[in-house]
Structure formats: structure tokens, C-alpha cells
Write a protein that holds these residues in place. Structure first.
Motif, PDB file in Angstrom:
ATOM      1  N   GLU A  29      -4.807   6.669  -0.203  1.00 42.75           N
ATOM      2  CA  GLU A  29      -4.811   5.550  -1.146  1.00 42.75           C
ATOM      3  C   GLU A  29      -5.861   4.513  -0.752  1.00 42.75           C
ATOM      4  OE1 GLU A  29      -3.953   3.596  -4.521  1.00 42.75           O
ATOM      5  OE2 GLU A  29      -2.986   5.458  -3.959  1.00 42.75           O
ATOM      6  N   ILE A  30      -5.903   4.184   0.527  1.00 37.36           N
ATOM      7  CA  ILE A  30      -6.871   3.198   1.013  1.00 37.36           C
ATOM      8  C   ILE A  30      -8.287   3.714   0.818  1.00 37.36           C
ATOM      9  CG2 ILE A  30      -7.747   2.062   3.105  1.00 37.36           C
ATOM     10  CD1 ILE A  30      -4.732   1.980   4.027  1.00 37.36           C
ATOM     11  N   ILE A  31      -8.537   4.973   1.150  1.00 36.19           N
ATOM     12  CA  ILE A  31      -9.867   5.561   0.989  1.00 36.19           C
ATOM     13  C   ILE A  31     -10.271   5.563  -0.484  1.00 36.19           C
ATOM     14  CG2 ILE A  31     -11.223   7.704   1.196  1.00 36.19           C
ATOM     15  CD1 ILE A  31     -10.675   6.230   3.869  1.00 36.19           C
ATOM     16  N   ALA A  32      -9.351   5.951  -1.374  1.00 39.92           N
ATOM     17  CA  ALA A  32      -9.652   5.994  -2.807  1.00 39.92           C
ATOM     18  C   ALA A  32     -10.030   4.608  -3.327  1.00 39.92           C
ATOM     19  CB  ALA A  32      -8.458   6.549  -3.584  1.00 39.92           C
ATOM     20  N   ARG A  33      -9.301   3.594  -2.886  1.00 40.76           N
ATOM     21  CA  ARG A  33      -9.579   2.236  -3.360  1.00 40.76           C
ATOM     22  C   ARG A  33     -10.881   1.689  -2.777  1.00 40.76           C
ATOM     23  NH1 ARG A  33      -5.296  -0.702  -5.881  1.00 40.76           N
ATOM     24  NH2 ARG A  33      -3.749   0.831  -6.508  1.00 40.76           N
ATOM     25  N   LEU A  34     -11.153   1.981  -1.524  1.00 40.31           N
ATOM     26  CA  LEU A  34     -12.427   1.553  -0.941  1.00 40.31           C
ATOM     27  C   LEU A  34     -13.586   2.251  -1.644  1.00 40.31           C
ATOM     28  CD1 LEU A  34     -11.631   1.523   2.885  1.00 40.31           C
ATOM     29  CD2 LEU A  34     -12.180  -0.447   1.447  1.00 40.31           C
ATOM     30  N   GLU A  35     -13.433   3.549  -1.865  1.00 40.63           N
ATOM     31  CA  GLU A  35     -14.494   4.289  -2.536  1.00 40.63           C
ATOM     32  C   GLU A  35     -14.734   3.745  -3.941  1.00 40.63           C
ATOM     33  OE1 GLU A  35     -13.919   8.408  -3.886  1.00 40.63           O
ATOM     34  OE2 GLU A  35     -15.752   8.836  -2.778  1.00 40.63           O
ATOM     35  N   GLN A  36     -13.658   3.479  -4.679  1.00 41.69           N
ATOM     36  CA  GLN A  36     -13.797   2.947  -6.031  1.00 41.69           C
ATOM     37  C   GLN A  36     -14.546   1.617  -6.010  1.00 41.69           C
ATOM     38  OE1 GLN A  36     -10.104   1.979  -7.972  1.00 41.69           O
ATOM     39  NE2 GLN A  36     -11.074   1.521  -9.900  1.00 41.69           N
ATOM     40  N   SER A  37     -14.184   0.751  -5.094  1.00 39.95           N
ATOM     41  CA  SER A  37     -14.833  -0.550  -4.979  1.00 39.95           C
ATOM     42  C   SER A  37     -16.312  -0.399  -4.639  1.00 39.95           C
ATOM     43  CB  SER A  37     -14.118  -1.380  -3.917  1.00 39.95           C
ATOM     44  OG  SER A  37     -14.793  -2.569  -3.669  1.00 39.95           O
ATOM     45  N   LEU A  38     -16.625   0.461  -3.682  1.00 42.05           N
ATOM     46  CA  LEU A  38     -18.012   0.660  -3.278  1.00 42.05           C
ATOM     47  C   LEU A  38     -18.828   1.335  -4.371  1.00 42.05           C
ATOM     48  CD1 LEU A  38     -17.417   1.681   0.426  1.00 42.05           C
ATOM     49  CD2 LEU A  38     -18.424  -0.455  -0.394  1.00 42.05           C
ATOM     50  N   LEU A  39     -18.215   2.263  -5.089  1.00 37.66           N
ATOM     51  CA  LEU A  39     -18.918   2.907  -6.209  1.00 37.66           C
ATOM     52  C   LEU A  39     -19.225   1.895  -7.298  1.00 37.66           C
ATOM     53  CD1 LEU A  39     -17.062   6.322  -6.515  1.00 37.66           C
ATOM     54  CD2 LEU A  39     -19.486   5.985  -5.982  1.00 37.66           C
ATOM     55  N   GLN A  40     -18.278   1.008  -7.585  1.00 37.17           N
ATOM     56  CA  GLN A  40     -18.498  -0.013  -8.605  1.00 37.17           C
ATOM     57  C   GLN A  40     -19.676  -0.909  -8.241  1.00 37.17           C
ATOM     58  OE1 GLN A  40     -14.464  -1.643  -8.842  1.00 37.17           O
ATOM     59  NE2 GLN A  40     -14.487  -1.164 -11.021  1.00 37.17           N
ATOM     60  N   GLU A  41     -19.832  -1.189  -6.962  1.00 36.37           N
ATOM     61  CA  GLU A  41     -20.925  -2.046  -6.500  1.00 36.37           C
ATOM     62  C   GLU A  41     -22.221  -1.266  -6.303  1.00 36.37           C
ATOM     63  OE1 GLU A  41     -19.819  -4.161  -3.000  1.00 36.37           O
ATOM     64  OE2 GLU A  41     -18.102  -5.102  -3.940  1.00 36.37           O
ATOM     65  N   GLY A  42     -22.162   0.047  -6.478  1.00 32.21           N
ATOM     66  CA  GLY A  42     -23.348   0.869  -6.267  1.00 32.21           C
ATOM     67  C   GLY A  42     -23.690   1.048  -4.808  1.00 32.21           C
ATOM     68  N   ALA A  43     -22.726   0.777  -3.929  1.00 34.47           N
ATOM     69  CA  ALA A  43     -22.977   0.873  -2.490  1.00 34.47           C
ATOM     70  C   ALA A  43     -22.849   2.296  -1.966  1.00 34.47           C
ATOM     71  CB  ALA A  43     -22.017  -0.040  -1.727  1.00 34.47           C
TER      72      ALA A  43
ATOM     73  N   ILE B  62       0.844  -1.200   0.000  1.00 35.56           N
ATOM     74  CA  ILE B  62       0.000   0.000   0.000  1.00 35.56           C
ATOM     75  C   ILE B  62       0.876   1.247   0.000  1.00 35.56           C
ATOM     76  CG2 ILE B  62      -1.680   1.351   1.329  1.00 35.56           C
ATOM     77  CD1 ILE B  62      -2.804  -1.377   2.325  1.00 35.56           C
ATOM     78  N   ALA B  63       1.927   1.237   0.796  1.00 35.06           N
ATOM     79  CA  ALA B  63       2.833   2.391   0.850  1.00 35.06           C
ATOM     80  C   ALA B  63       3.456   2.664  -0.512  1.00 35.06           C
ATOM     81  CB  ALA B  63       3.918   2.155   1.903  1.00 35.06           C
ATOM     82  N   GLU B  64       3.867   1.614  -1.199  1.00 33.74           N
ATOM     83  CA  GLU B  64       4.483   1.772  -2.521  1.00 33.74           C
ATOM     84  C   GLU B  64       3.486   2.329  -3.536  1.00 33.74           C
ATOM     85  OE1 GLU B  64       6.614  -0.887  -6.017  1.00 33.74           O
ATOM     86  OE2 GLU B  64       6.276  -1.771  -4.046  1.00 33.74           O
ATOM     87  N   VAL B  65       2.287   1.782  -3.554  1.00 32.21           N
ATOM     88  CA  VAL B  65       1.256   2.256  -4.489  1.00 32.21           C
ATOM     89  C   VAL B  65       0.899   3.713  -4.168  1.00 32.21           C
ATOM     90  CG1 VAL B  65      -1.149   1.951  -5.209  1.00 32.21           C
ATOM     91  CG2 VAL B  65       0.325  -0.031  -4.957  1.00 32.21           C
ATOM     92  N   ALA B  66       0.778   4.034  -2.897  1.00 30.69           N
ATOM     93  CA  ALA B  66       0.457   5.405  -2.488  1.00 30.69           C
ATOM     94  C   ALA B  66       1.544   6.375  -2.963  1.00 30.69           C
ATOM     95  CB  ALA B  66       0.291   5.480  -0.971  1.00 30.69           C
ATOM     96  N   ARG B  67       2.810   5.988  -2.803  1.00 32.86           N
ATOM     97  CA  ARG B  67       3.915   6.839  -3.293  1.00 32.86           C
ATOM     98  C   ARG B  67       3.800   7.049  -4.793  1.00 32.86           C
ATOM     99  NH1 ARG B  67       6.914   3.982   0.429  1.00 32.86           N
ATOM    100  NH2 ARG B  67       7.544   2.451  -1.127  1.00 32.86           N
ATOM    101  N   ASN B  68       3.497   5.974  -5.532  1.00 31.48           N
ATOM    102  CA  ASN B  68       3.370   6.076  -6.989  1.00 31.48           C
ATOM    103  C   ASN B  68       2.232   7.004  -7.403  1.00 31.48           C
ATOM    104  OD1 ASN B  68       5.512   4.329  -7.346  1.00 31.48           O
ATOM    105  ND2 ASN B  68       4.215   2.532  -7.581  1.00 31.48           N
ATOM    106  N   HIS B  69       1.181   7.089  -6.572  1.00 31.55           N
ATOM    107  CA  HIS B  69       0.040   7.956  -6.868  1.00 31.55           C
ATOM    108  C   HIS B  69       0.163   9.315  -6.181  1.00 31.55           C
ATOM    109  CE1 HIS B  69      -2.410   4.120  -7.739  1.00 31.55           C
ATOM    110  NE2 HIS B  69      -1.960   4.636  -8.861  1.00 31.55           N
ATOM    111  N   HIS B  70       1.295   9.549  -5.505  1.00 34.53           N
ATOM    112  CA  HIS B  70       1.545  10.815  -4.794  1.00 34.53           C
ATOM    113  C   HIS B  70       0.454  11.106  -3.767  1.00 34.53           C
ATOM    114  CE1 HIS B  70       4.662  11.487  -7.731  1.00 34.53           C
ATOM    115  NE2 HIS B  70       3.767  11.257  -8.685  1.00 34.53           N
ATOM    116  N   ARG B  71       0.112  10.056  -3.003  1.00 30.13           N
ATOM    117  CA  ARG B  71      -0.901  10.178  -1.964  1.00 30.13           C
ATOM    118  C   ARG B  71      -0.371   9.583  -0.673  1.00 30.13           C
ATOM    119  NH1 ARG B  71      -6.314   8.538  -5.368  1.00 30.13           N
ATOM    120  NH2 ARG B  71      -5.297   6.595  -5.814  1.00 30.13           N
ATOM    121  N   SER B  72      -1.037   9.927   0.422  1.00 32.62           N
ATOM    122  CA  SER B  72      -0.747   9.268   1.688  1.00 32.62           C
ATOM    123  C   SER B  72      -1.326   7.862   1.636  1.00 32.62           C
ATOM    124  CB  SER B  72      -1.389  10.045   2.845  1.00 32.62           C
ATOM    125  OG  SER B  72      -2.803   9.952   2.777  1.00 32.62           O
ATOM    126  N   MET B  73      -0.885   7.011   2.538  1.00 30.98           N
ATOM    127  CA  MET B  73      -1.461   5.665   2.600  1.00 30.98           C
ATOM    128  C   MET B  73      -2.949   5.741   2.901  1.00 30.98           C
ATOM    129  SD  MET B  73       1.481   3.406   4.503  1.00 30.98           S
ATOM    130  CE  MET B  73       0.396   1.993   4.640  1.00 30.98           C
TER     131      MET B  73
END
Length: 108
Positions: free
Chosen positions: A43-57, A29-40
Motif C-alpha cells: 500500500e505504501i509503495i503504491a501510494r508513493l509510486e502514484q505520487s511520484l508518477l503524478q509529479e513526473g519524478a 495505513i493498515a486499514e486502507v491496505a486491508r480494504n485494497h487487499h494488500r500488505s501495508m
């Protein structure tokens, strides 16, 4: 488009939740966050949101707010443009990004 509201979020008032991560996941997660120029956290919030949006939740009211201090100016602009797309276009874009990320992961 809705007008931007004043930020009511702060690290002191935000909901907190402790998560136990499997071995090695924190470093990934730390590595991916660095690559996206975000905090960990971002990054976690963005990925959770993306997943929940995809499911319509998540609906627009509970989704990431444009005035969130977790977002950079560039991320706010992208999010605003993304929300202007039709749902079908949003899903297509998410699928393309996921496919591109998977291909990059396989190359790396």
C-alpha cells in the motif's frame, strides 16, 4: 509493450528504509491496505509510486515492474492497461480515483 522480465526482487535484496510515522498513521495505513487487499508495504509503495508518477519524478524504468511479487495478478493487469493510456488519460484517471477516494472518506 515490453516483454516481462524475470523477478529480481526479494524481501532480502530489496532496499529498506525505516520511516517514523505520526501517531495513528500506522493504523490508518493498515486499514486502507486491508480494504485494497494488500500488505501495508504494498500500500505504501503504491501510494508513493502514484505520487511520484503524478509529479513526473518516475519514468517507466523506475516505476513498479509488472513482474513484481508485490502485485496481484489483477493489479498487474490494471497496471499494464494503465500504462497503455496516454499521459493525459492517466492523469484524468488518477484525478477521478482521488476524487472518489476523497468522497468515500467524507461519507465514512
Amino acid at each position: 509493450m515490453r516483454p516481462m522480465k524475470q523477478a529480481v526482487y526479494s524481501s532480502r535484496t530489496a532496499d529498506k528504509f525505516v520511516v517514523r510515522l505520526p501517531d495513528g498513521m500506522r493504523e490508518r495505513i493498515a486499514e486502507v491496505a486491508r480494504n485494497h487487499h494488500r500488505s501495508m508495504n504494498s500500500e505504501i509503495i503504491a501510494r508513493l509510486e502514484q505520487s511520484l508518477l503524478q509529479e513526473g519524478a518516475l519514468d517507466d524504468d523506475s516505476a513498479m515492474r509488472l513482474d513484481s511479487p508485490e502485485l496481484t495478478l489483477h493489479e498487474r493487469e490494471l497496471l499494464q492497461r494503465f500504462r497503455q493510456l496516454a499521459h493525459r488519460q492517466q492523469n484524468a484517471l488518477i484525478a477521478l480515483i482521488a476524487q472518489d477516494a476523497e468522497a468515500a472518506k467524507e461519507e465514512g
